[in-house]
Write a protein that holds these residues in place. Structure first.
Motif, PDB file in Angstrom:
ATOM      1  N   UNK A  65       1.006  -1.364  -0.215  1.00 38.00           N
ATOM      2  CA  UNK A  65       0.107   0.060  -0.270  1.00 38.00           C
ATOM      3  C   UNK A  65       1.147   1.505   0.121  1.00 38.00           C
ATOM      4  N   UNK A  66       1.910   1.570   0.683  1.00 42.08           N
ATOM      5  CA  UNK A  66       2.820   1.944   0.683  1.00 42.08           C
ATOM      6  C   UNK A  66       4.071   2.065  -0.108  1.00 42.08           C
ATOM      7  N   UNK A  67       4.936   3.134  -0.394  1.00 45.01           N
ATOM      8  CA  UNK A  67       5.990   3.365  -0.992  1.00 45.01           C
ATOM      9  C   UNK A  67       6.863   4.729  -0.661  1.00 45.01           C
ATOM     10  N   UNK A  68       7.738   4.383  -0.556  1.00 51.35           N
ATOM     11  CA  UNK A  68       9.098   5.059   0.054  1.00 51.35           C
ATOM     12  C   UNK A  68       9.656   5.401  -1.170  1.00 51.35           C
ATOM     13  N   UNK A  69      10.079   6.423  -1.545  1.00 51.71           N
ATOM     14  CA  UNK A  69      10.775   6.564  -2.668  1.00 51.71           C
ATOM     15  C   UNK A  69      12.009   8.433  -1.794  1.00 51.71           C
ATOM     16  N   UNK A  70      12.695   8.375  -3.481  1.00 49.25           N
ATOM     17  CA  UNK A  70      13.808   9.268  -2.332  1.00 49.25           C
ATOM     18  C   UNK A  70      14.536  10.047  -3.965  1.00 49.25           C
ATOM     19  N   UNK A  71      14.559  11.365  -3.993  1.00 48.28           N
ATOM     20  CA  UNK A  71      14.654  12.509  -5.024  1.00 48.28           C
ATOM     21  C   UNK A  71      16.671  13.246  -4.604  1.00 48.28           C
ATOM     22  N   UNK A  72      17.027  12.416  -4.917  1.00 44.56           N
ATOM     23  CA  UNK A  72      18.071  13.305  -4.583  1.00 44.56           C
ATOM     24  C   UNK A  72      19.048  14.483  -4.877  1.00 44.56           C
ATOM     25  N   UNK A  73      18.252  14.960  -6.384  1.00 43.45           N
ATOM     26  CA  UNK A  73      18.779  15.847  -6.696  1.00 43.45           C
ATOM     27  C   UNK A  73      17.744  17.548  -5.545  1.00 43.45           C
ATOM     28  N   UNK A  74      16.069  16.933  -5.360  1.00 48.14           N
ATOM     29  CA  UNK A  74      15.713  17.578  -4.760  1.00 48.14           C
ATOM     30  C   UNK A  74      15.597  17.249  -3.382  1.00 48.14           C
ATOM     31  N   UNK A  75      16.568  16.754  -2.921  1.00 47.43           N
ATOM     32  CA  UNK A  75      17.009  16.563  -1.484  1.00 47.43           C
ATOM     33  C   UNK A  75      15.454  16.001  -0.543  1.00 47.43           C
ATOM     34  N   UNK A  76      15.247  14.882  -1.168  1.00 46.46           N
ATOM     35  CA  UNK A  76      13.531  14.593  -0.872  1.00 46.46           C
ATOM     36  C   UNK A  76      13.452  13.601  -0.572  1.00 46.46           C
ATOM     37  N   UNK A  77      12.427  12.578   0.691  1.00 48.59           N
ATOM     38  CA  UNK A  77      12.267  11.671   0.380  1.00 48.59           C
ATOM     39  C   UNK A  77      10.920  12.029   0.678  1.00 48.59           C
ATOM     40  N   UNK A  78      10.239  10.884  -0.010  1.00 48.12           N
ATOM     41  CA  UNK A  78       8.527  11.059  -0.316  1.00 48.12           C
ATOM     42  C   UNK A  78       7.894   9.408   0.358  1.00 48.12           C
ATOM     43  N   UNK A  79       6.181   9.637   0.822  1.00 50.88           N
ATOM     44  CA  UNK A  79       6.040   8.194   1.069  1.00 50.88           C
ATOM     45  C   UNK A  79       4.165   8.663   0.560  1.00 50.88           C
ATOM     46  N   UNK A  80       4.409   7.721  -0.563  1.00 54.56           N
ATOM     47  CA  UNK A  80       3.025   7.647  -1.028  1.00 54.56           C
ATOM     48  C   UNK A  80       2.094   6.493  -0.452  1.00 54.56           C
ATOM     49  N   UNK A  81       1.164   7.066  -0.082  1.00 60.19           N
ATOM     50  CA  UNK A  81       0.186   5.679   0.934  1.00 60.19           C
ATOM     51  C   UNK A  81      -1.563   5.945   0.323  1.00 60.19           C
ATOM     52  N   UNK A  82      -1.304   4.533  -0.452  1.00 56.34           N
ATOM     53  CA  UNK A  82      -3.111   4.014  -1.194  1.00 56.34           C
ATOM     54  C   UNK A  82      -3.022   3.349  -0.145  1.00 56.34           C
ATOM     55  N   UNK A  83      -5.227   3.063  -0.556  1.00 51.76           N
ATOM     56  CA  UNK A  83      -5.222   2.593   0.616  1.00 51.76           C
ATOM     57  C   UNK A  83      -5.814   2.472   1.500  1.00 51.76           C
ATOM     58  N   UNK A  84      -5.946   4.227   1.894  1.00 54.10           N
ATOM     59  CA  UNK A  84      -5.713   4.613   3.799  1.00 54.10           C
ATOM     60  C   UNK A  84      -6.549   3.941   4.093  1.00 54.10           C
ATOM     61  N   UNK A  85      -6.062   3.260   5.478  1.00 53.88           N
ATOM     62  CA  UNK A  85      -6.984   2.305   6.258  1.00 53.88           C
ATOM     63  C   UNK A  85      -7.349   3.686   7.826  1.00 53.88           C
ATOM     64  N   UNK A  86      -8.698   3.623   8.978  1.00 53.93           N
ATOM     65  CA  UNK A  86      -8.288   4.460   9.637  1.00 53.93           C
ATOM     66  C   UNK A  86      -6.994   4.241  10.258  1.00 53.93           C
ATOM     67  N   UNK A  87      -6.368   3.056  10.765  1.00 56.86           N
ATOM     68  CA  UNK A  87      -5.713   2.240  12.214  1.00 56.86           C
ATOM     69  C   UNK A  87      -4.432   3.071  10.669  1.00 56.86           C
ATOM     70  N   UNK A  88      -4.090   3.390  10.152  1.00 54.60           N
ATOM     71  CA  UNK A  88      -3.040   4.670   9.836  1.00 54.60           C
ATOM     72  C   UNK A  88      -3.155   6.062   9.701  1.00 54.60           C
ATOM     73  N   UNK A  89      -4.194   6.206  10.669  1.00 52.81           N
ATOM     74  CA  UNK A  89      -4.327   7.286  11.643  1.00 52.81           C
ATOM     75  C   UNK A  89      -3.021   8.035  12.274  1.00 52.81           C
ATOM     76  N   UNK A  90      -2.605   8.666  12.519  1.00 51.92           N
ATOM     77  CA  UNK A  90      -1.191   8.615  13.191  1.00 51.92           C
ATOM     78  C   UNK A  90      -0.217  10.614  13.191  1.00 51.92           C
ATOM     79  N   UNK A  91       0.677  11.140  13.466  1.00 49.50           N
ATOM     80  CA  UNK A  91       1.689  12.195  12.821  1.00 49.50           C
ATOM     81  C   UNK A  91       2.739  11.104  12.649  1.00 49.50           C
ATOM     82  N   UNK A  92       3.096  11.408  11.135  1.00 49.14           N
ATOM     83  CA  UNK A  92       3.811  10.972  10.573  1.00 49.14           C
ATOM     84  C   UNK A  92       5.368  11.153  10.418  1.00 49.14           C
ATOM     85  N   UNK A  93       6.228  11.395  10.695  1.00 45.24           N
ATOM     86  CA  UNK A  93       7.697  11.570  10.707  1.00 45.24           C
ATOM     87  C   UNK A  93       8.435  11.588   9.569  1.00 45.24           C
TER      88      UNK A  93
END
Length: 122
Positions: A65-93
């Motif tokens: 459901x989730x995919x982590x990826x990074x773009x070093x040129x943009x100094x950025x990391x991503x977390x693509x989240x799909x099919x989200x569920x209520x139990x995914x509710x949280x503060x993400x760090x």
């Protein structure tokens, strides 16, 4: 400094993409991870990627459901989240480690972002 963004209030089944931008230093050789913390619970590992992007790891509850990826040129990391569920509710760090490794515990990271709230309604 790590700055996370992209959180919000969504319905179950929706998707969100979290971003974490690093400023003040390059994250090119850093391992990067995402953790989450729900109210009354400990901080939980979600996903991690090594410095090159060749290796990733996920907690079982988000695999497929989730995919982590990074773009070093943009100094950025991503977390693509799909099919989200209520139990995914949280503060993400987001977090970074100088060893460049995939680490599955908070102790494996040297730097932390401020967190972004994800709320999934049923």
């Amino acid at each position: 400094q790590l700055q996370a963004s992209g959180g919000g209030l969504v319905q179950a089944g929706d998707s969100l993409r979290l971003s974490c931008v690093a400023s003040g230093r390059t994250i090119y050789y850093y391992g990067l991870g995402w953790f989450r913390q729900a109210p009354g619970k400990e901080r939980e590992f979600v996903a991690a990627v090594n410095w090159s992007g060749a290796w990733t790891n996920y907690t079982d509850s988000v695999k497929g459901r989730f995919t982590i990826s990074r773009d070093n040129a943009k100094n950025t990391v991503y977390l693509q989240m799909s099919s989200l569920k209520p139990e995914d509710t949280a503060v993400y760090y987001c977090a970074a480690n100088v060893r460049g490794a995939v680490a599955g515990t908070p102790g494996g990271y040297d730097y932390w972002g401020q967190g972004t709230q994800v709320t999934v309604s049923s």
